[in-house]
Structures are given as structure tokens and as C-alpha cells.
Design a protein around this motif. Sequence first.
Motif, PDB file in Angstrom:
ATOM      1  N   THR A  38       0.830  -1.207   0.000  1.00  0.00           N
ATOM      2  CA  THR A  38       0.000   0.000   0.000  1.00  0.00           C
ATOM      3  C   THR A  38       0.860   1.251   0.000  1.00  0.00           C
ATOM      4  O   THR A  38       0.619   2.189  -0.776  1.00  0.00           O
ATOM      5  N   ILE A  39       1.874   1.290   0.845  1.00  0.00           N
ATOM      6  CA  ILE A  39       2.759   2.453   0.911  1.00  0.00           C
ATOM      7  C   ILE A  39       3.504   2.631  -0.407  1.00  0.00           C
ATOM      8  O   ILE A  39       3.621   3.749  -0.924  1.00  0.00           O
ATOM      9  N   ALA A  40       3.986   1.547  -0.983  1.00  0.00           N
ATOM     10  CA  ALA A  40       4.695   1.632  -2.263  1.00  0.00           C
ATOM     11  C   ALA A  40       3.762   2.145  -3.364  1.00  0.00           C
ATOM     12  O   ALA A  40       4.155   2.990  -4.179  1.00  0.00           O
ATOM     13  N   SER A  41       2.532   1.681  -3.377  1.00  0.00           N
ATOM     14  CA  SER A  41       1.567   2.140  -4.385  1.00  0.00           C
ATOM     15  C   SER A  41       1.260   3.622  -4.219  1.00  0.00           C
ATOM     16  O   SER A  41       1.143   4.354  -5.215  1.00  0.00           O
ATOM     17  N   LEU A  42       1.117   4.089  -2.985  1.00  0.00           N
ATOM     18  CA  LEU A  42       0.849   5.508  -2.743  1.00  0.00           C
ATOM     19  C   LEU A  42       2.024   6.379  -3.179  1.00  0.00           C
ATOM     20  O   LEU A  42       1.827   7.462  -3.746  1.00  0.00           O
ATOM     21  N   ILE A  43       3.237   5.924  -2.933  1.00  0.00           N
ATOM     22  CA  ILE A  43       4.417   6.684  -3.351  1.00  0.00           C
ATOM     23  C   ILE A  43       4.476   6.777  -4.877  1.00  0.00           C
ATOM     24  O   ILE A  43       4.707   7.857  -5.434  1.00  0.00           O
ATOM     25  N   VAL A  44       4.248   5.678  -5.570  1.00  0.00           N
ATOM     26  CA  VAL A  44       4.272   5.684  -7.034  1.00  0.00           C
ATOM     27  C   VAL A  44       3.159   6.572  -7.579  1.00  0.00           C
ATOM     28  O   VAL A  44       3.374   7.358  -8.503  1.00  0.00           O
ATOM     29  N   ALA A  45       1.960   6.490  -6.996  1.00  0.00           N
ATOM     30  CA  ALA A  45       0.850   7.317  -7.453  1.00  0.00           C
ATOM     31  C   ALA A  45       1.152   8.799  -7.256  1.00  0.00           C
ATOM     32  O   ALA A  45       0.853   9.624  -8.128  1.00  0.00           O
ATOM     33  N   PHE A  46       1.764   9.162  -6.144  1.00  0.00           N
ATOM     34  CA  PHE A  46       2.116  10.556  -5.884  1.00  0.00           C
ATOM     35  C   PHE A  46       3.147  11.056  -6.898  1.00  0.00           C
ATOM     36  O   PHE A  46       3.010  12.153  -7.439  1.00  0.00           O
ATOM     37  N   ILE A  47       4.159  10.244  -7.184  1.00  0.00           N
ATOM     38  CA  ILE A  47       5.182  10.633  -8.152  1.00  0.00           C
ATOM     39  C   ILE A  47       4.564  10.797  -9.542  1.00  0.00           C
ATOM     40  O   ILE A  47       4.857  11.774 -10.255  1.00  0.00           O
ATOM     41  N   LEU A  48       3.704   9.885  -9.938  1.00  0.00           N
ATOM     42  CA  LEU A  48       3.047   9.997 -11.238  1.00  0.00           C
ATOM     43  C   LEU A  48       2.135  11.220 -11.293  1.00  0.00           C
ATOM     44  O   LEU A  48       2.063  11.910 -12.326  1.00  0.00           O
ATOM     45  N   TYR A  49       1.451  11.523 -10.214  1.00  0.00           N
ATOM     46  CA  TYR A  49       0.566  12.686 -10.153  1.00  0.00           C
ATOM     47  C   TYR A  49       1.358  13.981 -10.299  1.00  0.00           C
ATOM     48  O   TYR A  49       0.997  14.868 -11.085  1.00  0.00           O
ATOM     49  N   ILE A  50       2.466  14.099  -9.567  1.00  0.00           N
ATOM     50  CA  ILE A  50       3.312  15.290  -9.667  1.00  0.00           C
ATOM     51  C   ILE A  50       3.891  15.405 -11.083  1.00  0.00           C
ATOM     52  O   ILE A  50       3.943  16.494 -11.659  1.00  0.00           O
ATOM     53  N   GLY A  51       4.308  14.298 -11.654  1.00  0.00           N
ATOM     54  CA  GLY A  51       4.829  14.315 -13.029  1.00  0.00           C
ATOM     55  C   GLY A  51       3.773  14.738 -14.035  1.00  0.00           C
ATOM     56  O   GLY A  51       4.061  15.509 -14.956  1.00  0.00           O
ATOM     57  N   ALA A  52       2.541  14.268 -13.878  1.00  0.00           N
ATOM     58  CA  ALA A  52       1.463  14.640 -14.803  1.00  0.00           C
ATOM     59  C   ALA A  52       1.134  16.123 -14.684  1.00  0.00           C
ATOM     60  O   ALA A  52       0.873  16.788 -15.694  1.00  0.00           O
ATOM     61  N   ILE A  53       1.163  16.662 -13.479  1.00  0.00           N
ATOM     62  CA  ILE A  53       0.921  18.096 -13.301  1.00  0.00           C
ATOM     63  C   ILE A  53       2.065  18.897 -13.927  1.00  0.00           C
ATOM     64  O   ILE A  53       1.836  19.884 -14.627  1.00  0.00           O
ATOM     65  N   THR A  54       3.286  18.468 -13.673  1.00  0.00           N
ATOM     66  CA  THR A  54       4.453  19.183 -14.192  1.00  0.00           C
ATOM     67  C   THR A  54       4.477  19.185 -15.721  1.00  0.00           C
ATOM     68  O   THR A  54       4.800  20.200 -16.341  1.00  0.00           O
ATOM     69  N   LEU A  55       4.139  18.079 -16.337  1.00  0.00           N
ATOM     70  CA  LEU A  55       4.161  17.980 -17.798  1.00  0.00           C
ATOM     71  C   LEU A  55       2.918  18.568 -18.451  1.00  0.00           C
ATOM     72  O   LEU A  55       2.847  18.664 -19.671  1.00  0.00           O
ATOM     73  N   GLY A  56       1.940  18.935 -17.663  1.00  0.00           N
ATOM     74  CA  GLY A  56       0.748  19.586 -18.192  1.00  0.00           C
ATOM     75  C   GLY A  56      -0.332  18.638 -18.671  1.00  0.00           C
ATOM     76  O   GLY A  56      -1.263  19.062 -19.354  1.00  0.00           O
TER      77      GLY A  56
END
Length: 135
Positions: A38-56
Motif C-alpha cells: 500500500t505504501i509503495a503504491s501511494l508513493i508511485v501514485a504521488f510521483i506519477l501525479y506530480i509528473g502529470a501536473i508538471t508535464l501539463g
Amino acid sequence: MTEPEAADDTGNYVTRWWQWPARWVRDQKFWQQVAASTIASLIVAFILYIGAITLGYIQGPQGRPLIAFILQLLVLPGVTIWAAIKIVSIRYQRQMDRGDFSARGYPWYIAIPTTIGIVWLFFVASTAIQTWGAS
């Protein structure tokens, strides 16, 4: 075999497939694995979310007023009360460590001015949060 779990020749317990979930729930390693996944999935989801916001690919959150309201309603009062109690108790403990058990001037010279200062900082921070939330 009338028992729900019986040992075979190797000493391992033989269970039916429908009894597996009951054994998993009782096993501590199972819950450790669930927590780690669960913790690993949340970390990956957060990184992907920040990347999607950054890339627009997606827009950032539009909830500044909501975040400001939560900060003002929950976080700021809690931190203010904690800081007041901590500052007052540290000063009082130092006075007790010195052997001054009267603590006569303590409320007037330390506690009340500290409380007034912390309340003033609370209102300044509250105004700053409101300004940030409105922009």
C-alpha cells in the motif's frame, strides 16, 4: 480427517483452498506485506501525479480555498495551542529545576505575554492563509 487442519507427513499443515483467506488474516507477515504494498503504491501514485501536473497532462488542484479553510480550522489552532503549552511548560520546568517553587511571578511575567504573542501570531498567520486562499 475430521479436523479442519491436519498435518501431513512433512509436518506442514494441509488446508483446503477456502481456508486460505482465514489463515492469511491471522498471519502477521500477510499484514506487513499489505502495508508495504500500500505504501509503495501511494508513493508511485504521488510521483506519477506530480509528473502529470508538471508535464501539463492534468491541471493542478483548484482547491486553494478549501486547503486554506482546513489549515485555518484544524492545523493552525492545534499548532498554536501546542506551542503555547510547550513554551509555558518549558519555562515553568526551568523555574522548578532552579528550586523556585513559588512561581509567583510566572503567570504575569511569562505566561500572559507569551499567550498574547502567540495569539497575535495566530491572527497574522490566519490572515496570511486567507490571503493565500483567495488568490
